[in-house]
Design an enzyme around this catalytic site. Structure first.
Site, mmCIF file in Angstrom:
data_model
loop_
_atom_site.group_PDB
_atom_site.id
_atom_site.type_symbol
_atom_site.label_atom_id
_atom_site.label_comp_id
_atom_site.label_asym_id
_atom_site.label_seq_id
_atom_site.Cartn_x
_atom_site.Cartn_y
_atom_site.Cartn_z
ATOM 1 C CG ASP A 84 -1.826 1.281 1.024
ATOM 2 O OD1 ASP A 84 -2.048 1.408 -0.100
ATOM 3 O OD2 ASP A 84 -2.016 1.166 2.580
ATOM 4 C CG HIS A 85 -0.249 4.581 0.927
ATOM 5 N ND1 HIS A 85 -1.020 6.123 -0.855
ATOM 6 C CD2 HIS A 85 -1.869 4.666 1.425
ATOM 7 C CE1 HIS A 85 -1.852 5.957 -0.512
ATOM 8 N NE2 HIS A 85 -2.716 4.881 0.048
ATOM 9 C CG ASP A 106 0.436 7.554 -3.590
ATOM 10 O OD1 ASP A 106 0.488 8.104 -4.576
ATOM 11 O OD2 ASP A 106 -0.506 8.010 -2.599
ATOM 12 C CD GLU A 143 -3.374 8.367 -4.322
ATOM 13 O OE1 GLU A 143 -3.270 7.489 -4.116
ATOM 14 O OE2 GLU A 143 -3.611 10.024 -4.597
ATOM 15 C CG HIS A 199 -4.922 7.350 4.097
ATOM 16 N ND1 HIS A 199 -4.224 7.885 3.363
ATOM 17 C CD2 HIS A 199 -5.959 6.399 3.227
ATOM 18 C CE1 HIS A 199 -3.931 7.201 2.488
ATOM 19 N NE2 HIS A 199 -5.169 6.724 1.987
ATOM 20 N N GLY A 234 -9.293 5.520 1.327
ATOM 21 C CA GLY A 234 -9.966 6.210 2.100
ATOM 22 C C GLY A 234 -10.923 5.672 2.436
HETATM 23 P P1 13P Z 1 -8.784 4.444 5.219
HETATM 24 O O1 13P Z 1 -8.465 5.001 6.390
HETATM 25 O O2 13P Z 1 -10.434 5.116 4.984
HETATM 26 O O3 13P Z 1 -9.407 3.188 5.800
HETATM 27 O O4 13P Z 1 -8.005 4.643 4.134
HETATM 28 C C1 13P Z 1 -7.384 3.179 4.312
HETATM 29 C C2 13P Z 1 -6.771 3.188 3.367
HETATM 30 O O5 13P Z 1 -7.292 4.548 1.898
HETATM 31 C C3 13P Z 1 -5.116 2.590 2.886
HETATM 32 O O6 13P Z 1 -4.545 3.054 1.424
HETATM 33 O O1 G3H Z 2 -2.017 4.762 4.123
HETATM 34 C C1 G3H Z 2 -3.032 4.214 4.914
HETATM 35 C C2 G3H Z 2 -2.926 3.163 6.025
HETATM 36 O O2 G3H Z 2 -3.642 3.492 6.386
HETATM 37 C C3 G3H Z 2 -2.160 3.206 6.764
HETATM 38 O O3 G3H Z 2 -1.748 3.312 7.590
HETATM 39 O O4 G3H Z 2 0.971 3.433 7.783
HETATM 40 O O5 G3H Z 2 -0.400 3.741 9.956
HETATM 41 O O6 G3H Z 2 0.270 1.689 8.216
HETATM 42 P P1 G3H Z 2 -0.181 3.256 8.449
HETATM 43 ZN ZN ZN Z 3 -4.482 4.432 1.241
#
Ligand code: 13P
Ligand code: G3H
Ligand code: ZN
Length: 357
Positions: A84-85, A106, A143, A199, A234
């Site tokens: 993720d990201h 990202d 993204e 987020h 998000g």
């Molecule tokens: P939320 O904070 O809405 O759960 O979004 C999570 C997200 O986009 C992780 O990449």
């Molecule tokens: O990018 C958003 C996710 O909710 C990840 O959160 O970096 O706290 O693990 P985190």
């Molecule tokens: Zn995200």
């Protein structure tokens, strides 16, 4: 069951008209709750890990081994393991090297995961990651547009990836023509779009309408890119029952609103295939632990608290599998190994297509 690529999973979701929730995990218990729910619903799964989880909280070896163990323990459930990201090429490539089948580059933000990036930077870095990932059959999410609130022009600061400073409306909404150009030039497998979500728990100060949650922007991008898998970040709904669960058990969360599930269902009808959810899972688990602690002040075995949390998370996850139409599709997917995916990319069979408008 081998792990599945994001591309294969989202192609299947598009063919059958459903969406797949992508749940962030940090530990074994979240993984078990999600997999229990997936087995009960016969749903395929996307488990994603943030850089914070990979680098600080758990470590690559831990998180990958947890997911591999889950794949063995739940052999009938396809699992995509997604970064993720990712903020740099290195973050994405090292995830794939560690065993992830998919990564998000990202490039909407610079490598500091805070400064909004130029379009040229985003294309350059994302295209390079996609090219390299596809050599080994792994998938890439890009993204375009910056996540943040259309109400305040700001992104939430409460987790790993959030733009700093004030954002313009143009930055906060993905442009359909630019999206078509971006997908053609980067060859991403999925595109995260900006539509007013952010987020964390504090997305909206009232139940969102079209002014502050631009679902019509998603529809416009989908019209331009009908074959591209769209991703909503998000996308926690921050449901009232979980706010109440936390606040009735000693928490102090100010009233807030998330993305209503029916809006996500609308998105799924317009090409949204991956729906990122982290905050709701955090709320379900911590709320259940609070309630358990209040109702059982004599208990000190941490497993009791954790089992209560796992049960609450399972309920949430099952609901999302049902509402997003994911349920019932897990066992019909035959996983294509990554080397075969790589051959398909090489032949151009997975190249993006854009509607001529
Ligand atoms: P939320 O904070 O809405 O759960 O979004 C999570 C997200 O986009 C992780 O990449
Ligand atoms: O990018 C958003 C996710 O909710 C990840 O959160 O970096 O706290 O693990 P985190
Ligand atoms: Zn995200």
């Amino acid at each position: 069951m081998a792990l599945i690529s994001l591309r294969q999973l989202l192609d299947h979701a598009a063919e059958h008209g459903y969406g797949v929730p992508a749940f962030n995990i940090s530990n074994m218990e979240q993984g078990l709750a999600i997999m229990n729910a997936a087995r009960a619903s016969d749903a395929p799964v996307i488990l994603q890990a943030s850089l914070n989880v990979r680098q600080i909280y758990a470590g690559d070896r831990m998180i990958v081994n947890i997911v591999l163990a889950l794949a063995e323990q739940f052999p009938d459930t396809p699992i995509c393991l997604h970064q993720d990201h990712g903020n740099t090429e290195k973050a994405c490539l090292s995830a794939i090297q560690a065993g992830f089948t998919s990564a998000m580059m990202d490039g909407s933000l610079e490598a500091d995961a805070a400064t909004p990036a130029s379009y040229a930077y985003n294309i350059d870095v994302t295209a390079r990651v996609a090219e390299m990932a596809h050599w080994v059959g792994a998938s890439v999410e890009g993204e375009l547009g910056v996540l943040g609130s259309l109400q305040t022009g700001e992104a939430a600061k409460e987790d790993g990836s959030a733009a700093s400073g004030r954002l313009s409306r143009d930055q906060l909404l993905t442009d359909p023509d630019q999206a078509a150009d971006f997908v053609m030039r980067t060859k991403v497998d999925a595109l995260a779009i900006a539509c007013g979500t952010s987020h964390g728990a504090y997305k909206f100060t009232r139940k969102p309408d079209g002014e502050i949650l631009a679902m019509d922007q998603i529809e416009a991008v989908h019209a331009r890119l009908p074959d591209t898998h769209l991703v909503m970040h998000g996308s926690s709904s921050v449901p009232q029952y979980l706010q109440d669960l936390i606040n009735e058990n000693g928490g102090e969360m100010p009233q807030t609103w998330g993305v209503p599930v029916e809006e996500i269902e609308r998105g799924i009808r317009s090409g949204v295939r991956k729906i990122n959810i982290d905050t709701d899972c955090r709320m379900a688990m911590s709320g259940a632990m609070r309630r358990y602690a209040r109702e059982h002040p004599e208990v000190f075995d941490p497993r009791k608290f954790i089992l209560a949390a796992v049960a609450e998370l399972e309920t949430l996850v099952r609901d999302r599998f049902e509402r997003f139409g994911t349920a019932g599709h897990g066992s019909s997917i035959r996983v294509i190994p990554l080397p075969e995916m790589a051959r398909r990319y090489e032949k151009g069979a997975l190249d993006p297509r854009v509607a001529a408008v």
